[in-house]
Design a protein around this motif. Structure first.
Motif, PDB file in Angstrom:
ATOM      1  N   GLU A 179      37.513 -14.826  -4.701  1.00  0.00           N
ATOM      2  CA  GLU A 179      36.440 -13.953  -4.783  1.00  0.00           C
ATOM      3  C   GLU A 179      35.616 -13.944  -6.188  1.00  0.00           C
ATOM      4  OE1 GLU A 179      38.148 -10.252  -2.171  1.00  0.00           O
ATOM      5  OE2 GLU A 179      38.804 -10.270  -4.370  1.00  0.00           O
ATOM      6  N   SER A 180      34.562 -13.394  -6.283  1.00  0.00           N
ATOM      7  CA  SER A 180      33.721 -13.427  -7.202  1.00  0.00           C
ATOM      8  C   SER A 180      33.302 -12.055  -7.682  1.00  0.00           C
ATOM      9  CB  SER A 180      32.259 -14.213  -7.365  1.00  0.00           C
ATOM     10  OG  SER A 180      32.618 -15.483  -7.225  1.00  0.00           O
ATOM     11  N   CYS A 229      30.449  -9.602  -7.931  1.00  0.00           N
ATOM     12  CA  CYS A 229      29.171  -9.345  -7.697  1.00  0.00           C
ATOM     13  C   CYS A 229      28.745  -7.856  -7.795  1.00  0.00           C
ATOM     14  CB  CYS A 229      28.858  -9.850  -6.416  1.00  0.00           C
ATOM     15  SG  CYS A 229      29.312 -11.554  -6.054  1.00  0.00           S
ATOM     16  N   LYS A 272      33.579  -9.922  -4.156  1.00  0.00           N
ATOM     17  CA  LYS A 272      33.277 -10.434  -2.722  1.00  0.00           C
ATOM     18  C   LYS A 272      33.836 -11.781  -2.526  1.00  0.00           C
ATOM     19  CE  LYS A 272      30.349  -6.699  -2.099  1.00  0.00           C
ATOM     20  NZ  LYS A 272      30.534  -6.228  -1.003  1.00  0.00           N
ATOM     21  N   THR A 331      32.859 -15.160  -1.845  1.00  0.00           N
ATOM     22  CA  THR A 331      31.603 -15.966  -1.826  1.00  0.00           C
ATOM     23  C   THR A 331      32.006 -17.301  -0.842  1.00  0.00           C
ATOM     24  OG1 THR A 331      32.634 -17.184  -3.873  1.00  0.00           O
ATOM     25  CG2 THR A 331      31.137 -15.188  -4.063  1.00  0.00           C
ATOM     26  N   ASN A 337      26.505 -13.201   0.057  1.00  0.00           N
ATOM     27  CA  ASN A 337      26.755 -13.548  -1.244  1.00  0.00           C
ATOM     28  C   ASN A 337      27.494 -15.067  -1.051  1.00  0.00           C
ATOM     29  OD1 ASN A 337      26.583 -11.278  -3.128  1.00  0.00           O
ATOM     30  ND2 ASN A 337      27.806 -10.367  -1.548  1.00  0.00           N
ATOM     31  N   CYS A 338      26.963 -15.716  -0.485  1.00  0.00           N
ATOM     32  CA  CYS A 338      27.579 -17.243   0.005  1.00  0.00           C
ATOM     33  C   CYS A 338      27.604 -18.212  -0.938  1.00  0.00           C
ATOM     34  CB  CYS A 338      26.838 -17.648   1.392  1.00  0.00           C
ATOM     35  SG  CYS A 338      27.319 -19.003   2.162  1.00  0.00           S
ATOM     36  N   CYS A 354      27.185 -15.105  -6.019  1.00  0.00           N
ATOM     37  CA  CYS A 354      26.489 -13.893  -6.062  1.00  0.00           C
ATOM     38  C   CYS A 354      24.970 -13.668  -5.523  1.00  0.00           C
ATOM     39  CB  CYS A 354      26.794 -12.836  -7.042  1.00  0.00           C
ATOM     40  SG  CYS A 354      28.515 -12.689  -7.123  1.00  0.00           S
ATOM     41  N   CYS A 375      28.159 -17.755   6.934  1.00  0.00           N
ATOM     42  CA  CYS A 375      28.743 -18.509   5.698  1.00  0.00           C
ATOM     43  C   CYS A 375      30.121 -19.068   5.848  1.00  0.00           C
ATOM     44  CB  CYS A 375      28.583 -17.458   4.609  1.00  0.00           C
ATOM     45  SG  CYS A 375      29.221 -17.947   2.983  1.00  0.00           S
ATOM     46  N   GLY A 419      31.451 -21.219   1.571  1.00  0.00           N
ATOM     47  CA  GLY A 419      30.437 -21.042   0.410  1.00  0.00           C
ATOM     48  C   GLY A 419      29.262 -22.040   0.603  1.00  0.00           C
TER      49      GLY A 419
END
Length: 163
Positions: A125-126, A128, A133, A135, A141-142, A145, A155, A158
């Motif tokens: 996750e990142s 955002c 989220k 990613t 948020n593919c 972000c 998606c 990524g």
């Protein structure tokens, strides 16, 4: 009534004498359980008295029931969490930042402090806009972000529309 007033004034004059303790060591525990063997119930009351400023009586901030463990500009503050005194007196965090463990951190993008101090995102996750989220699979948020896939695209890994 006059005797009560005299007793009150006498206690205000004598209280600093009881508050003066030896300055040989300062006790501070990083997990914020401020136990000081030099503190007693009398000095704990000083923490609540507005006449005892921390620039004159530094132990006021460390007393049990005190507001925070550090003294900055005559006020007790917590430099570990205070955004106006982050890590040191007067160091202000920018807008959108929070003071996490004495460092200014952008909680809208930090993976280890996402949205709040200590809120960690998972490995995939990142952070955002302050929310964790995924990613790798989130079509809004593919891959990064705010990277949105087009309509009817999915998606995966990524990438939008991965085949």
């Amino acid at each position: 009534m006059a005797s009560l007033l005299v007793l009150f004034i006498f206690s205000l004059i004598m209280a600093p004498l009881f508050a003066s303790l030896p300055d040989d060591k300062t006790y501070f525990n990083s997990n914020l359980s401020h136990t000081n063997p030099h503190m007693n119930s009398t000095t704990q009351l000083f923490a609540l008295n507005p006449f005892y400023r921390c620039d004159i009586y530094p132990r006021v901030c460390l007393a049990k029931g005190g507001v925070a463990p550090h003294c900055c500009k005559k006020k007790c503050v917590n430099m570990i969490t205070d955004s106006l005194n982050c890590g040191s007196c007067g160091k202000k965090c920018k807008s959108g930042e929070a003071c996490c463990k004495g460092r200014c951190v952008d909680v809208s993008t930090s993976r280890s402090n996402c949205g709040l101090c200590g809120m960690k995102c998972r490995y995939n996750e990142s952070c955002c806009k302050g929310k964790c989220k995924n990613t790798y699979s989130d079509k809004r948020n593919c891959g990064a972000c705010q990277n949105k896939c087009k309509m009817r695209e999915s998606c995966a890994y990524g990438m939008c529309n991965y085949a």
